[in-house]
Design a protein around this motif. Structure first.
Motif, PDB file in Angstrom:
ATOM      1  N   ASP A 139       0.842  -1.194   0.000  1.00  0.00           N
ATOM      2  CA  ASP A 139       0.000   0.000   0.000  1.00  0.00           C
ATOM      3  C   ASP A 139       0.870   1.234   0.000  1.00  0.00           C
ATOM      4  OD1 ASP A 139       0.418   0.956   2.898  1.00  0.00           O
ATOM      5  OD2 ASP A 139      -0.226  -1.118   3.175  1.00  0.00           O
ATOM      6  N   ALA A 140       0.234   2.355  -0.366  1.00  0.00           N
ATOM      7  CA  ALA A 140       0.937   3.638  -0.406  1.00  0.00           C
ATOM      8  C   ALA A 140      -0.052   4.746  -0.115  1.00  0.00           C
ATOM      9  CB  ALA A 140       1.601   3.842  -1.762  1.00  0.00           C
ATOM     10  N   GLN A 141       0.430   5.747   0.650  1.00  0.00           N
ATOM     11  CA  GLN A 141      -0.377   6.919   0.945  1.00  0.00           C
ATOM     12  C   GLN A 141      -0.127   7.957  -0.148  1.00  0.00           C
ATOM     13  OE1 GLN A 141      -2.593   7.299   3.298  1.00  0.00           O
ATOM     14  NE2 GLN A 141      -2.168   5.491   4.552  1.00  0.00           N
ATOM     15  N   LEU A 142      -1.181   8.352  -0.823  1.00  0.00           N
ATOM     16  CA  LEU A 142      -1.079   9.333  -1.906  1.00  0.00           C
ATOM     17  C   LEU A 142      -1.713  10.645  -1.490  1.00  0.00           C
ATOM     18  CD1 LEU A 142      -2.010   7.209  -5.068  1.00  0.00           C
ATOM     19  CD2 LEU A 142       0.251   7.609  -4.071  1.00  0.00           C
ATOM     20  N   SER A 143      -1.070  11.743  -1.884  1.00  0.00           N
ATOM     21  CA  SER A 143      -1.628  13.073  -1.660  1.00  0.00           C
ATOM     22  C   SER A 143      -1.301  13.907  -2.889  1.00  0.00           C
ATOM     23  CB  SER A 143      -1.040  13.711  -0.402  1.00  0.00           C
ATOM     24  OG  SER A 143      -1.596  15.003  -0.205  1.00  0.00           O
ATOM     25  N   PHE A 144      -2.314  14.340  -3.610  1.00  0.00           N
ATOM     26  CA  PHE A 144      -2.105  15.099  -4.839  1.00  0.00           C
ATOM     27  C   PHE A 144      -3.253  16.095  -4.995  1.00  0.00           C
ATOM     28  CE2 PHE A 144      -4.385  11.232  -5.718  1.00  0.00           C
ATOM     29  CZ  PHE A 144      -5.445  11.627  -6.515  1.00  0.00           C
ATOM     30  N   ILE A 191      -3.905  -2.297  -8.955  1.00  0.00           N
ATOM     31  CA  ILE A 191      -4.539  -1.542  -7.875  1.00  0.00           C
ATOM     32  C   ILE A 191      -5.802  -2.293  -7.437  1.00  0.00           C
ATOM     33  CG2 ILE A 191      -5.567   0.642  -7.199  1.00  0.00           C
ATOM     34  CD1 ILE A 191      -2.589   0.773  -7.706  1.00  0.00           C
ATOM     35  N   LEU A 192      -5.759  -2.824  -6.226  1.00  0.00           N
ATOM     36  CA  LEU A 192      -6.912  -3.540  -5.709  1.00  0.00           C
ATOM     37  C   LEU A 192      -7.938  -2.595  -5.085  1.00  0.00           C
ATOM     38  CD1 LEU A 192      -5.111  -6.572  -4.013  1.00  0.00           C
ATOM     39  CD2 LEU A 192      -6.025  -6.387  -6.329  1.00  0.00           C
ATOM     40  N   ASP A 193      -7.437  -1.525  -4.491  1.00  0.00           N
ATOM     41  CA  ASP A 193      -8.341  -0.560  -3.843  1.00  0.00           C
ATOM     42  C   ASP A 193      -7.712   0.820  -3.966  1.00  0.00           C
ATOM     43  OD1 ASP A 193     -10.236   0.750  -2.396  1.00  0.00           O
ATOM     44  OD2 ASP A 193      -9.630  -0.043  -0.439  1.00  0.00           O
ATOM     45  N   ASN A 194      -8.430   1.744  -4.644  1.00  0.00           N
ATOM     46  CA  ASN A 194      -7.897   3.101  -4.804  1.00  0.00           C
ATOM     47  C   ASN A 194      -8.186   3.986  -3.591  1.00  0.00           C
ATOM     48  OD1 ASN A 194     -10.635   3.821  -5.108  1.00  0.00           O
ATOM     49  ND2 ASN A 194     -10.500   3.585  -7.337  1.00  0.00           N
ATOM     50  N   GLY A 195      -8.979   3.493  -2.639  1.00  0.00           N
ATOM     51  CA  GLY A 195      -9.217   4.223  -1.398  1.00  0.00           C
ATOM     52  C   GLY A 195     -10.102   5.442  -1.523  1.00  0.00           C
ATOM     53  N   VAL A 249      -6.457  15.733  -2.763  1.00  0.00           N
ATOM     54  CA  VAL A 249      -6.981  14.393  -2.503  1.00  0.00           C
ATOM     55  C   VAL A 249      -5.944  13.609  -1.691  1.00  0.00           C
ATOM     56  CG1 VAL A 249      -7.889  12.268  -3.517  1.00  0.00           C
ATOM     57  CG2 VAL A 249      -8.254  14.466  -4.674  1.00  0.00           C
ATOM     58  N   GLN A 250      -6.376  13.057  -0.563  1.00  0.00           N
ATOM     59  CA  GLN A 250      -5.514  12.213   0.276  1.00  0.00           C
ATOM     60  C   GLN A 250      -6.158  10.838   0.381  1.00  0.00           C
ATOM     61  OE1 GLN A 250      -5.170  14.334   3.976  1.00  0.00           O
ATOM     62  NE2 GLN A 250      -4.029  16.048   3.060  1.00  0.00           N
ATOM     63  N   THR A 251      -5.443   9.804  -0.133  1.00  0.00           N
ATOM     64  CA  THR A 251      -6.031   8.460  -0.162  1.00  0.00           C
ATOM     65  C   THR A 251      -4.959   7.403   0.060  1.00  0.00           C
ATOM     66  OG1 THR A 251      -7.353   6.925  -1.490  1.00  0.00           O
ATOM     67  CG2 THR A 251      -5.775   8.283  -2.671  1.00  0.00           C
ATOM     68  N   LYS A 252      -5.393   6.201   0.446  1.00  0.00           N
ATOM     69  CA  LYS A 252      -4.505   5.056   0.630  1.00  0.00           C
ATOM     70  C   LYS A 252      -4.781   4.055  -0.483  1.00  0.00           C
ATOM     71  CE  LYS A 252      -3.572   1.186   3.736  1.00  0.00           C
ATOM     72  NZ  LYS A 252      -3.963   0.498   5.000  1.00  0.00           N
ATOM     73  N   VAL A 253      -3.747   3.739  -1.243  1.00  0.00           N
ATOM     74  CA  VAL A 253      -3.873   2.826  -2.376  1.00  0.00           C
ATOM     75  C   VAL A 253      -3.296   1.474  -1.983  1.00  0.00           C
ATOM     76  CG1 VAL A 253      -3.198   2.381  -4.761  1.00  0.00           C
ATOM     77  CG2 VAL A 253      -3.770   4.695  -4.038  1.00  0.00           C
ATOM     78  N   VAL A 254      -4.030   0.400  -2.290  1.00  0.00           N
ATOM     79  CA  VAL A 254      -3.587  -0.969  -2.016  1.00  0.00           C
ATOM     80  C   VAL A 254      -3.392  -1.685  -3.349  1.00  0.00           C
ATOM     81  CG1 VAL A 254      -4.123  -3.156  -0.910  1.00  0.00           C
ATOM     82  CG2 VAL A 254      -4.807  -1.012   0.172  1.00  0.00           C
ATOM     83  N   ALA A 255      -2.185  -2.259  -3.531  1.00  0.00           N
ATOM     84  CA  ALA A 255      -1.869  -2.999  -4.749  1.00  0.00           C
ATOM     85  C   ALA A 255      -1.615  -4.452  -4.393  1.00  0.00           C
ATOM     86  CB  ALA A 255      -0.649  -2.401  -5.440  1.00  0.00           C
ATOM     87  N   GLY A 256      -1.933  -5.341  -5.306  1.00  0.00           N
ATOM     88  CA  GLY A 256      -1.747  -6.760  -5.070  1.00  0.00           C
ATOM     89  C   GLY A 256      -1.838  -7.540  -6.358  1.00  0.00           C
TER      90      GLY A 256
END
Length: 569
Positions: free
Chosen positions: A219-224, A472-476, A496-503
């Motif tokens: 996972d990764a915390q994204l802020s853009f 990307i399993l969940d774009n949050g 936008v601040q979100t947590k992305v989960v990849a798998g």
């Protein structure tokens, strides 16, 4: 001494009863007199042979038989064999006249070896001691034949009679009960339809499956930041301009509340008051000056100028005179309505003039008339109820944007201050007040598909996610935080601040096609063979279902992350 009368018994004959059964009833009776109550159209007694058999059986058992009937066709036969008849149980029995056939009389007498019976003789002569004609009263007395209840008579049917009746009824063909048959057919049809419906539900609708997959996830915390532009129609990937929609909703809302205010619509008491200035200076008492006595206040209706005080003797020790230019009279009116302001003549204090005294005449004309009116508090209550509805309006706008394919930005929700209009106005007489408000609601929404593309673009730049091996399993975006920035015409800055989960890349449609119709164990083996999937579990329902449904919509996928969190798709 009068002889004792023999016992008598009444037997009711069925229309389809055989002569043998009737004879058995006569013989089984313990009474010496048997009254046979015949039904209409008693066919078994229309035979001279049956009559003779009944007569012979009665003679053999020393019993006397009386036929209770009024059918004219049976009278000659009864008379031919010498049987007594009576039209009813209360009538006197007699032997009917036999037909004039010489052979009949001779045949009967010789065959049965019975003595000649006088057809005109009373029953008392034939049955001495039963129907005694010794006195007139006794000879005309009605025969009490029916001294046994019907139930006892019916219960005394002999076994032979029951057997004969059963045999006769057994030979009859039974008629089918078509009503019962139709009911059974309808019930059977309904049961069949229910079974078909249940079978369809159990096979085509009820079966479902939940696929739980566990693999290597990151996972990764994204802020853009993006620009939400209501005038844009396409995504600008370079400048991150996302098409947006400004939803506006105008609503006219009404709220009613009971009126709680009160108003006295009565009249004000009034009168005249004489003022006296006892100071050394001239004074002017302006209109609107209040004079009081206890809790009652009255207001002067005109101004009054008074000279300096006049005293009975020079110096301060003199008494202030009651008359002179230092006195004057004006009209006053009570401060409020009400009969409590009606008062007798009395003294008053003058507000602001301590050295001026006032003597008033009687105050009259005051009355009370309390009416319910609208208070400011009533209007404020209705306003607050309308304001409280803003959350409902907000939820409605969120649902509307989601239906149109937009992600609602709840932070942009705005409700303009409504213009409230009460009717009636404050202090108006009414039992309730209606407050109407015109409110305009606004909310901004971002195009969902374009924002998802933007998240994918930002995830591609993250070092912690290898998009060549992972998807990307969940774009949050469902739990993302949106910070609203500056607004410029049709554009609004949004962070936008979100947590992305990849798998592991999971193509749900393709996987569903591979495992459709397979048993649970077989489907799990297929899933574990896919790259990136370490564990797979297939749960099917209901309990009788052991296979994966063939419809993709009946399969739910659950992705378990390494930290134990769950993603449902």
């Amino acid at each position: 001494m009068k002889p004792e009368k023999p016992n008598k018994k009444t037997v009711y004959v069925d229309v389809d009863e055989e002569i043998t059964g009737i004879i058995d009833k006569v013989r089984s009776s313990n009474d010496s007199i048997v009254a046979l109550v015949l039904p209409k159209r008693a066919t078994m007694f229309q035979s001279i042979v049956n009559m003779k058999l009944l007569k012979r059986a009665a003679n053999q058992d020393n019993k006397k038989v009386v036929l209770i009937t009024s059918e004219p066709g049976l009278m000659p036969l009864a008379g031919a064999v010498g049987l007594h008849v009576a039209p009813n149980l209360m009538s006197k029995p007699y032997i009917p006249k036999a037909p004039e056939l010489p052979a009949t009389k001779k045949e009967l007498n010789t065959e049965d070896n019975e003595p000649e019976i006088d057809r005109n003789s009373p029953l008392g002569a034939v049955l001495p001691g039963v129907f005694d004609s010794g006195s007139k009263a006794e000879s005309n007395e009605a025969i009490e034949i029916d001294n046994t209840p019907k139930t006892e008579t019916a219960g005394s049917i002999s076994a032979a009679a029951k057997q004969a009746k059963k045999k006769k009824n057994g030979n009859k063909m039974k008629v089918p009960d078509f009503k019962k048959f139709r009911t059974l057919m309808i019930a059977g049809g309904l049961l069949l339809l229910l079974l078909i419906a249940f079978g369809y539900w159990a096979i085509a609708i009820a079966p479902k499956a939940t696929i739980t997959l566990r693999g290597e996830t990151s996972d990764a915390q994204l802020s853009f930041s993006v620009v939400a532009d209501t005038s844009a129609s396409n995504l600008d990937e370079e400048d991150l301009i996302v098409p947006a929609k400004q939803l506006e909703n105008k609503k006219s809302e009404t709220e009613k509340v009971p009126a709680t205010g009160q108003k006295d619509n009565g009249t004000k008491a009034g009168g005249t008051v004489t003022f006296r200035n006892c100071s050394d200076d001239k004074v002017t008492i302006p209109a609107g000056t209040g004079i009081s006595s206890g809790n009652s206040t009255y207001i002067t209706q005109s101004s009054l100028r008074l000279d300096d005080g006049e005293f009975s003797s020079p110096g301060s020790g003199g008494q202030c005179r009651s008359n002179g230019d230092h006195t004057g009279t004006v009209s006053v009116v009570a401060q409020n309505n009400g009969d409590q302001y009606n008062a007798p003549a009395r003294s008053y204090s003058v507000a602001g003039f301590s050295q001026v005294t006032a003597e008033g005449d009687a105050m009259t004309g005051g009355s009370s008339k309390i009416s319910k009116v609208v208070s400011q508090q009533d209007v404020d209550t209705a306003k607050q109820r309308i304001i409280d509805r803003q959350q409902t309006a907000k939820n409605e706008m969120i649902a509307s944007l989601e239906r149109d394919g937009f992600i609602p930005l709840a932070e942009t929700f705005v409700a303009e201050v409504p213009a409230f209009s009460p009717s009636p106005a404050v202090d108006g007489e009414a039992s309730e007040v209606t407050v109407t408000a015109e409110t305009t609601y606004r909310m901004l929404g971002l195009d969902k598909s374009d924002l998802e593309k933007t998240v994918q673009l930002q995830a591609d730049k993250e070092d912690s996610i290898d998009t060549s091996k992972q998807a990307i399993l969940d774009n949050g975006l469902g739990n993302a935080v949106y910070v609203i920035g500056a607004k410029r015409g049709t554009e609004t800055d949004v962070t936008v601040q979100t947590k992305v989960v990849a798998g592991p890349e999971i193509d749900e449609q393709k996987i569903s096609e591979e495992i459709a119709g397979k048993k649970r164990g077989e489907a799990e083996q297929v899933l574990k063979s896919r790259p990136g999937i370490s564990e797979a579990r297939v749960d099917t329902s209901p309990f009788w279902n052991y296979s994966v449904p063939k419809k993709h919509t009946k399969i739910k996928y659950v992705i378990e992350e390494a930290d134990g969190s769950v993603i449902t798709r």
